[in-house]
Design an enzyme around this catalytic site. Structure first.
Site, PDB file in Angstrom:
ATOM      1  N   SER A   6      31.641  35.107  41.146  1.00 55.41           N
ATOM      2  CA  SER A   6      31.729  36.469  40.605  1.00 55.41           C
ATOM      3  C   SER A   6      31.106  36.538  39.213  1.00 55.41           C
ATOM      4  CB  SER A   6      33.192  36.912  40.521  1.00 55.41           C
ATOM      5  OG  SER A   6      33.269  38.092  39.741  1.00 55.41           O
ATOM      6  N   HIS A  30      28.407  37.282  43.727  1.00 51.77           N
ATOM      7  CA  HIS A  30      29.351  38.367  44.016  1.00 51.77           C
ATOM      8  C   HIS A  30      29.365  39.352  42.843  1.00 51.77           C
ATOM      9  CE1 HIS A  30      33.100  39.936  45.936  1.00 51.77           C
ATOM     10  NE2 HIS A  30      33.515  40.127  44.685  1.00 51.77           N
ATOM     11  N   ASP A  32      30.965  42.545  41.165  1.00 52.35           N
ATOM     12  CA  ASP A  32      32.159  43.390  41.128  1.00 52.35           C
ATOM     13  C   ASP A  32      31.857  44.685  40.392  1.00 52.35           C
ATOM     14  OD1 ASP A  32      34.257  41.873  42.453  1.00 52.35           O
ATOM     15  OD2 ASP A  32      33.910  40.392  40.876  1.00 52.35           O
ATOM     16  N   MET A  34      32.870  48.334  39.262  1.00 55.15           N
ATOM     17  CA  MET A  34      34.096  49.106  38.997  1.00 55.15           C
ATOM     18  C   MET A  34      33.762  50.388  38.244  1.00 55.15           C
ATOM     19  SD  MET A  34      36.413  45.992  37.606  1.00 55.15           S
ATOM     20  CE  MET A  34      36.549  44.449  38.502  1.00 55.15           C
ATOM     21  N   HIS A  63      30.539  44.089  45.827  1.00 57.27           N
ATOM     22  CA  HIS A  63      31.910  44.535  46.070  1.00 57.27           C
ATOM     23  C   HIS A  63      32.138  45.816  45.277  1.00 57.27           C
ATOM     24  CE1 HIS A  63      36.482  43.504  45.399  1.00 57.27           C
ATOM     25  NE2 HIS A  63      36.315  44.564  46.164  1.00 57.27           N
ATOM     26  N   MET A  65      34.224  48.657  43.951  1.00 53.64           N
ATOM     27  CA  MET A  65      35.582  49.141  43.679  1.00 53.64           C
ATOM     28  C   MET A  65      35.413  50.503  43.010  1.00 53.64           C
ATOM     29  SD  MET A  65      37.105  45.511  42.408  1.00 53.64           S
ATOM     30  CE  MET A  65      35.467  44.860  42.192  1.00 53.64           C
ATOM     31  N   MET A 137      41.648  41.101  49.354  1.00 55.96           N
ATOM     32  CA  MET A 137      41.901  40.959  47.913  1.00 55.96           C
ATOM     33  C   MET A 137      43.194  40.183  47.714  1.00 55.96           C
ATOM     34  SD  MET A 137      39.404  42.163  46.305  1.00 55.96           S
ATOM     35  CE  MET A 137      40.130  41.844  44.691  1.00 55.96           C
ATOM     36  N   ASP A 175      39.136  37.094  47.720  1.00 58.64           N
ATOM     37  CA  ASP A 175      38.689  37.365  46.356  1.00 58.64           C
ATOM     38  C   ASP A 175      39.876  37.592  45.419  1.00 58.64           C
ATOM     39  OD1 ASP A 175      37.298  38.267  44.127  1.00 58.64           O
ATOM     40  OD2 ASP A 175      36.621  40.133  45.036  1.00 58.64           O
TER      41      ASP A 175
HETATM   42  C1  DX5 Z   1      38.725  41.583  40.947  1.00 59.06           C
HETATM   43  C2  DX5 Z   1      37.379  41.096  41.441  1.00 59.06           C
HETATM   44  C3  DX5 Z   1      37.250  39.619  41.690  1.00 59.06           C
HETATM   45  C4  DX5 Z   1      37.696  38.741  40.595  1.00 59.06           C
HETATM   46  C5  DX5 Z   1      37.276  37.304  40.770  1.00 59.06           C
HETATM   47  O1  DX5 Z   1      38.737  42.958  40.920  1.00 59.06           O
HETATM   48  O2  DX5 Z   1      37.068  41.738  42.660  1.00 59.06           O
HETATM   49  O3  DX5 Z   1      35.953  39.290  42.169  1.00 59.06           O
HETATM   50  O4  DX5 Z   1      37.300  39.196  39.373  1.00 59.06           O
HETATM   51  O5  DX5 Z   1      37.558  36.657  39.607  1.00 59.06           O
HETATM   52  P1  DX5 Z   1      38.713  35.565  39.445  1.00 59.06           P
HETATM   53  O6  DX5 Z   1      38.248  34.399  40.249  1.00 59.06           O
HETATM   54  O7  DX5 Z   1      38.711  35.344  37.988  1.00 59.06           O
HETATM   55  O8  DX5 Z   1      39.974  36.156  39.980  1.00 59.06           O
HETATM   56 ZN    ZN Z   2      35.241  41.074  43.937  1.00 57.69          ZN
END
Ligand code: DX5
Ligand code: ZN
Length: 213
Positions: A6, A30, A32, A34, A63, A65, A137, A175
């Site tokens: 990530s 990956h 993320d 948001m 991913h 969100m 998740m 994840d």
């Molecule tokens: C959370 C994310 C994850 C997360 C992974 O919202 O989707 O991908 O940050 O990071 P760690 O491994 O630090 O939990």
């Molecule tokens: Zn993620």
């Protein structure tokens, strides 16, 4: 076992070097994404993916969100995404979920659906035959560095048994809070892709990645 790192755990002042450090070692990157609405935090959008695509040939696992993810599928396709996963909880109507999955596939991309810790995996039932990936998740989405929730193990087992029984094609990805302690447990339940940010990027990156495989 595939490992997806990530970018949330990267030092963005040293992004290129960190990408080079993981390039030959992990299977996927990956992303993320948001929006400050679906989750409280704001991270980054397609521009970061586009820039990273210029220097990394790794498979890009996006991913989302975010609310109403269909609005951004084309942007992420253009930026270099290979797989786009959005949240089942982002929509009220199942027709909207199906439309978004179709949209992702219409761009020739792989499509995934994710569930938050409070969502029962049986709510995914009507979509399983259409999915390339299911993302479980194991923390509340929004932030890196949280602790792994063991309740995700049963969800992985449920998805694995449905996959075997019905001959589904989806990969099972987990994840949040993944580390060398829970990785073997996840593997035993049927996880096929592990996402990790903090665990991989703290300390010896190469050896951390090996310990997840
Ligand atoms: C959370 C994310 C994850 C997360 C992974 O919202 O989707 O991908 O940050 O990071 P760690 O491994 O630090 O939990
Ligand atoms: Zn993620």
């Amino acid at each position: 076992m595939k490992v997806a790192v990530s970018l949330l755990a990267f030092d963005f002042t040293d992004l290129k070097n960190q990408l080079m450090e993981v390039e030959k070692r992990v299977d996927w990157l990956h992303f993320d994404v948001m929006d400050g609405n679906f989750v409280p935090n704001i991270s980054f959008g397609p521009q970061v993916l586009k820039d990273v695509s210029k220097v990394s040939g790794l498979y890009k696992d996006v991913h989302l969100m975010i609310e109403r993810p269909h609005r951004y599928i084309e942007d992420f396709k253009k930026a270099g995404a290979d797989l786009i996963t959005f949240h089942l909880e982002a929509y009220d109507q199942s027709a909207e979920v199906l439309d978004c999955l179709k949209l992702i596939k219409s761009f020739g991309l792989k499509a995934g659906l994710s569930i938050k810790p409070a969502t029962d995996p049986s709510t995914l039932r009507t979509y399983l035959a259409l999915l390339d990936l299911v993302l479980v998740m194991s923390v509340e989405p929004g932030f890196g560095g949280q602790s792994f929730m063991p309740s995700s193990l049963d969800k992985v087992a449920y998805l694995k048994s449905a996959k075997v029984k019905e001959n589904y094609n989806y990969l099972i990805e987990v994840d949040g809070g993944v580390n060398d302690q829970n990785a073997p447990l996840l593997k035993a339940k049927g996880a096929e892709v592990l996402v990790s940010g903090s665990y991989i990027m703290r300390g010896d990156i190469a050896s951390n990645i090996e310990k997840l495989k």
